[in-house]
Design an enzyme around this catalytic site. Structure first.
Site, mmCIF file in Angstrom:
data_model
loop_
_atom_site.group_PDB
_atom_site.id
_atom_site.type_symbol
_atom_site.label_atom_id
_atom_site.label_comp_id
_atom_site.label_asym_id
_atom_site.label_seq_id
_atom_site.Cartn_x
_atom_site.Cartn_y
_atom_site.Cartn_z
ATOM 1 N N ASP A 37 0.816 -1.219 0.000
ATOM 2 C CA ASP A 37 0.000 0.000 0.000
ATOM 3 C C ASP A 37 0.851 1.271 0.000
ATOM 4 O O ASP A 37 0.391 2.333 0.383
ATOM 5 C CB ASP A 37 -0.945 -0.014 1.200
ATOM 6 C CG ASP A 37 -0.192 -0.190 2.508
ATOM 7 O OD1 ASP A 37 1.034 -0.403 2.452
ATOM 8 O OD2 ASP A 37 -0.819 -0.105 3.573
ATOM 9 N N HIS A 240 21.775 1.446 -20.183
ATOM 10 C CA HIS A 240 20.854 1.894 -19.123
ATOM 11 C C HIS A 240 21.254 1.334 -17.768
ATOM 12 O O HIS A 240 20.425 0.853 -17.000
ATOM 13 C CB HIS A 240 19.409 1.516 -19.476
ATOM 14 C CG HIS A 240 18.833 2.381 -20.550
ATOM 15 N ND1 HIS A 240 17.716 2.060 -21.254
ATOM 16 C CD2 HIS A 240 19.244 3.579 -21.042
ATOM 17 C CE1 HIS A 240 17.453 3.007 -22.146
ATOM 18 N NE2 HIS A 240 18.378 3.947 -22.032
ATOM 19 N N ASP A 257 25.052 10.127 -16.263
ATOM 20 C CA ASP A 257 23.914 10.679 -17.011
ATOM 21 C C ASP A 257 22.892 11.090 -15.965
ATOM 22 O O ASP A 257 22.226 10.235 -15.367
ATOM 23 C CB ASP A 257 23.362 9.601 -17.957
ATOM 24 C CG ASP A 257 22.327 10.151 -18.919
ATOM 25 O OD1 ASP A 257 21.805 11.254 -18.669
ATOM 26 O OD2 ASP A 257 22.034 9.468 -19.927
ATOM 27 N N ASP A 268 18.776 16.891 -19.250
ATOM 28 C CA ASP A 268 19.299 15.549 -19.540
ATOM 29 C C ASP A 268 20.753 15.677 -19.969
ATOM 30 O O ASP A 268 21.039 15.954 -21.128
ATOM 31 C CB ASP A 268 18.437 14.914 -20.656
ATOM 32 C CG ASP A 268 18.847 13.477 -20.960
ATOM 33 O OD1 ASP A 268 19.694 12.929 -20.233
ATOM 34 O OD2 ASP A 268 18.315 12.922 -21.943
ATOM 35 N N HIS A 347 23.061 3.794 -30.328
ATOM 36 C CA HIS A 347 21.809 4.533 -30.075
ATOM 37 C C HIS A 347 21.675 5.769 -30.948
ATOM 38 O O HIS A 347 22.573 6.120 -31.706
ATOM 39 C CB HIS A 347 21.698 4.888 -28.589
ATOM 40 C CG HIS A 347 22.839 5.709 -28.054
ATOM 41 N ND1 HIS A 347 22.995 7.034 -28.353
ATOM 42 C CD2 HIS A 347 23.871 5.375 -27.222
ATOM 43 C CE1 HIS A 347 24.069 7.492 -27.711
ATOM 44 N NE2 HIS A 347 24.623 6.508 -27.044
ATOM 45 N N HIS A 351 17.097 13.144 -28.775
ATOM 46 C CA HIS A 351 15.636 13.023 -28.707
ATOM 47 C C HIS A 351 15.059 14.350 -28.268
ATOM 48 O O HIS A 351 15.753 15.179 -27.660
ATOM 49 C CB HIS A 351 15.255 11.907 -27.720
ATOM 50 C CG HIS A 351 15.956 12.024 -26.397
ATOM 51 N ND1 HIS A 351 15.521 12.876 -25.405
ATOM 52 C CD2 HIS A 351 17.093 11.441 -25.899
ATOM 53 C CE1 HIS A 351 16.335 12.781 -24.360
ATOM 54 N NE2 HIS A 351 17.321 11.924 -24.635
ATOM 55 N N HIS A 358 12.274 12.236 -22.458
ATOM 56 C CA HIS A 358 12.103 11.853 -23.868
ATOM 57 C C HIS A 358 10.745 12.420 -24.259
ATOM 58 O O HIS A 358 9.726 11.734 -24.173
ATOM 59 C CB HIS A 358 12.121 10.327 -24.039
ATOM 60 C CG HIS A 358 13.419 9.703 -23.640
ATOM 61 N ND1 HIS A 358 13.551 8.375 -23.326
ATOM 62 C CD2 HIS A 358 14.655 10.229 -23.504
ATOM 63 C CE1 HIS A 358 14.812 8.113 -22.999
ATOM 64 N NE2 HIS A 358 15.497 9.230 -23.100
ATOM 65 N N GLU A 382 23.735 13.582 -28.028
ATOM 66 C CA GLU A 382 24.441 12.697 -27.105
ATOM 67 C C GLU A 382 25.201 11.562 -27.791
ATOM 68 O O GLU A 382 24.868 10.398 -27.616
ATOM 69 C CB GLU A 382 23.458 12.129 -26.085
ATOM 70 C CG GLU A 382 22.158 11.563 -26.662
ATOM 71 C CD GLU A 382 21.222 11.085 -25.557
ATOM 72 O OE1 GLU A 382 21.646 10.280 -24.722
ATOM 73 O OE2 GLU A 382 20.058 11.530 -25.537
ATOM 74 N N TYR A 386 31.292 3.169 -27.100
ATOM 75 C CA TYR A 386 31.208 2.141 -26.064
ATOM 76 C C TYR A 386 32.121 0.982 -26.459
ATOM 77 O O TYR A 386 31.814 0.235 -27.393
ATOM 78 C CB TYR A 386 29.747 1.683 -25.906
ATOM 79 C CG TYR A 386 28.830 2.877 -25.688
ATOM 80 C CD1 TYR A 386 28.627 3.410 -24.420
ATOM 81 C CD2 TYR A 386 28.206 3.507 -26.768
ATOM 82 C CE1 TYR A 386 27.818 4.516 -24.223
ATOM 83 C CE2 TYR A 386 27.395 4.619 -26.589
ATOM 84 C CZ TYR A 386 27.206 5.128 -25.308
ATOM 85 O OH TYR A 386 26.415 6.242 -25.131
ATOM 86 N N ARG A 404 30.192 9.079 -23.198
ATOM 87 C CA ARG A 404 29.055 9.770 -23.816
ATOM 88 C C ARG A 404 29.088 11.217 -23.343
ATOM 89 O O ARG A 404 29.435 11.475 -22.177
ATOM 90 C CB ARG A 404 27.719 9.110 -23.429
ATOM 91 C CG ARG A 404 26.519 9.857 -24.029
ATOM 92 C CD ARG A 404 25.193 9.066 -24.005
ATOM 93 N NE ARG A 404 24.652 8.833 -22.694
ATOM 94 C CZ ARG A 404 24.603 7.652 -22.102
ATOM 95 N NH1 ARG A 404 25.099 6.585 -22.706
ATOM 96 N NH2 ARG A 404 24.078 7.517 -20.891
ATOM 97 N N GLU A 406 26.546 14.585 -23.464
ATOM 98 C CA GLU A 406 25.169 14.945 -23.818
ATOM 99 C C GLU A 406 24.842 16.369 -23.388
ATOM 100 O O GLU A 406 25.047 16.739 -22.229
ATOM 101 C CB GLU A 406 24.197 13.964 -23.126
ATOM 102 C CG GLU A 406 22.728 14.294 -23.346
ATOM 103 C CD GLU A 406 21.784 13.241 -22.782
ATOM 104 O OE1 GLU A 406 22.159 12.563 -21.810
ATOM 105 O OE2 GLU A 406 20.673 13.111 -23.328
#
Ligand code: GLY
Ligand code: MN
Ligand code: MN
Length: 436
Positions: A37, A240, A257, A268, A347, A351, A358, A382, A386, A404, A406
């Site tokens: 709950d 991710h 990130d 972002d 990737h 975006h 996003h 971005e 890798y 990366r 961004e």
């Protein structure tokens, strides 16, 4: 802050797009259960917020369009002293009447009764047709009842997707929205700069994550815009990665990130920084390729350009760099054609960003053609490389490196503005921020 009248004019713009003899229904986000709950922190539905500026759950917006008249109706929670004792204050019907410039306010318990009347004789109903939300499914049940009602002159012949109406509008940000994104970025900047300056060797990734979350809240941002990624060394090769559980080791890079949400607007930002304050030679070589690529892509942004063109610029630039580092071999165009770069840059280049990190805005027009950039759009750029530690095609010295970078970019009349231009990203800037 966004003025109340702005939400009114957004609803009017939605009504203009709606077909004749139609109704649109949009619900506030439901509470989401975390366990038993207890609930996750509540976050309003982005489209509902865009059209109302209202953050309470258990609310609904109904827009009605007839040939000669339109109507805006908001349903809000009833005031209830006992419930408010547990879960906090509700605005209630009377105060909502003062605040929202809508034609009618009802309490949410009246929704069924009112909908039965409002949906009668409507030819079209705009709903979240992709939703499994039981309230949306319930509206469909109500419609079945109405269909059986002999009094109905017209019956709904068409269900249309309500979110399409607002999401196409959300593509172009107003100056006030851009200010909120800038504010989010100024808070995010403080946290990234703190990460660059502090000692990190020997702490866990989640400790750094906690620092970000603390800085966000301390500076007035209630939440992160998405779960922070703090990925030391090879973990950065998991796109991710949100486990954030490993020890940070001197000599490794950390891919961070992280961006806060300020008054419902996202930021972002990814920065890749050395744990011990200094990049080694191999890390720097990879880093400079990603940075050069990012700068080239940003430089190409202006009205009329398309995201797919940016993707090609990024891929070619990264391939060019990877040839120099002997990660790939051959001709740039051929390598791109054969998708040889995809394993190292899997990737998209970016975006839309706004109320959602996003941002749920279209990438294509009604004919299915890719939308060109226009003044007022905001997107991320971005690029990344890798290089997995177990990839034997990569020269040994580069294995385990993930980079990366961004930033958040506003398309302007003549070109673009990097809204996060002041978050350090050049090697020397990052190194000089380290407080050893
Ligand atoms: N932080 C999510 C993304 O970069 O798309
Ligand atoms: Mn992003
Ligand atoms: Mn990101």
């Amino acid at each position: 802050m966004i003025d109340e009248t702005v939400y009114k004019s957004r609803r009017e713009a939605v009504l203009k797009q709606m077909k004749n003899k139609s109704a649109a229904i949009l619900f506030a986000a439901p509470q989401k259960i975390r366990s038993n709950d207890t609930e996750y922190p509540y976050r309003q539905d982005s489209d509902f917020y865009y059209l109302t500026g209202f953050k309470e759950d258990n609310s609904a917006l109904v827009l009605i369009k007839e040939e000669k008249a339109v109507k805006e109706i908001l349903f809000v929670q009833k005031k209830d002293k006992t419930i408010e004792l547990w879960t906090g204050k509700r605005l209630g019907k009377d105060d909502a009447k003062e605040r929202f410039h809508v034609d009618k306010i009802h309490t949410i318990d009246k929704l069924d009764e009112k909908l039965k009347r409002l949906l009668l004789n409507k030819k079209r109903v705009y709903l979240d047709i992709l939703s499994e939300d039981k309230r949306v499914l319930h509206v469909k049940e109500l419609l079945k009842e109405i269909l059986k009602n002999k009094a109905a002159k017209h019956t709904p012949q068409e269900f249309l997707h309500v979110r399409e109406l607002s999401q196409s509008m959300r593509l172009l940000k107003s100056p006030a929205e851009i200010e909120l994104i800038k504010k989010a970025l100024s808070i995010t900047k403080e946290a990234h700069h703190k990460a660059m300056s502090m000692k990190k060797a020997g702490i866990r990734e989640y400790e750094l994550q906690a620092m970000f979350e603390y800085e966000f809240k301390k500076n007035g941002a209630y939440s992160d815009a998405y779960t922070t990624i703090v990925a030391g060394g090879n973990s950065g090769n998991t796109l991710h990665y949100i486990e954030n559980s490993e020890l940070l080791k001197r000599g490794e890079l950390i891919l961070i990130d992280a961006g806060c949400e300020y008054e419902m607007y996202a930021s972002d930002i990814t920065r890749t920084i050395p744990v011990g304050g200094k990049f080694n030679k191999a890390q720097k070589e990879v880093y400079e390729i990603v940075l050069e690529t990012q700068l080239r892509v940003i430089d190409a942004i202006r009205p009329g350009v398309k995201k797919s063109e940016l993707q090609t610029i990024a891929r070619e630039s990264l391939c060019e760099g990877m040839i120099k580092l002997k990660i790939l071999h051959g001709d740039v165009k051929e390598l791109v054609k054969e998708n040889k770069d995809k394993v190292y840059f899997p990737h998209g280049i970016g975006h839309w960003m706004g109320i959602d990190v996003h941002d749920q805005c279209p990438y294509k027009d009604k004919k299915g053609e890719e939308l060109p950039f226009a003044e007022g759009m905001v997107l991320t750029i971005e690029p990344g490389l890798y290089l997995r530690e177990d990839d034997e095609n990569v020269p040994k010295k580069y294995r385990g490196i993930a980079v990366r970078i961004e930033d958040n970019i506003l398309v302007t009349k003549e070109g673009c503005e990097n809204l996060s231009f002041d978050i350090a990203k050049r090697v020397e800037e990052i190194e000089s921020l380290y407080d050893s």
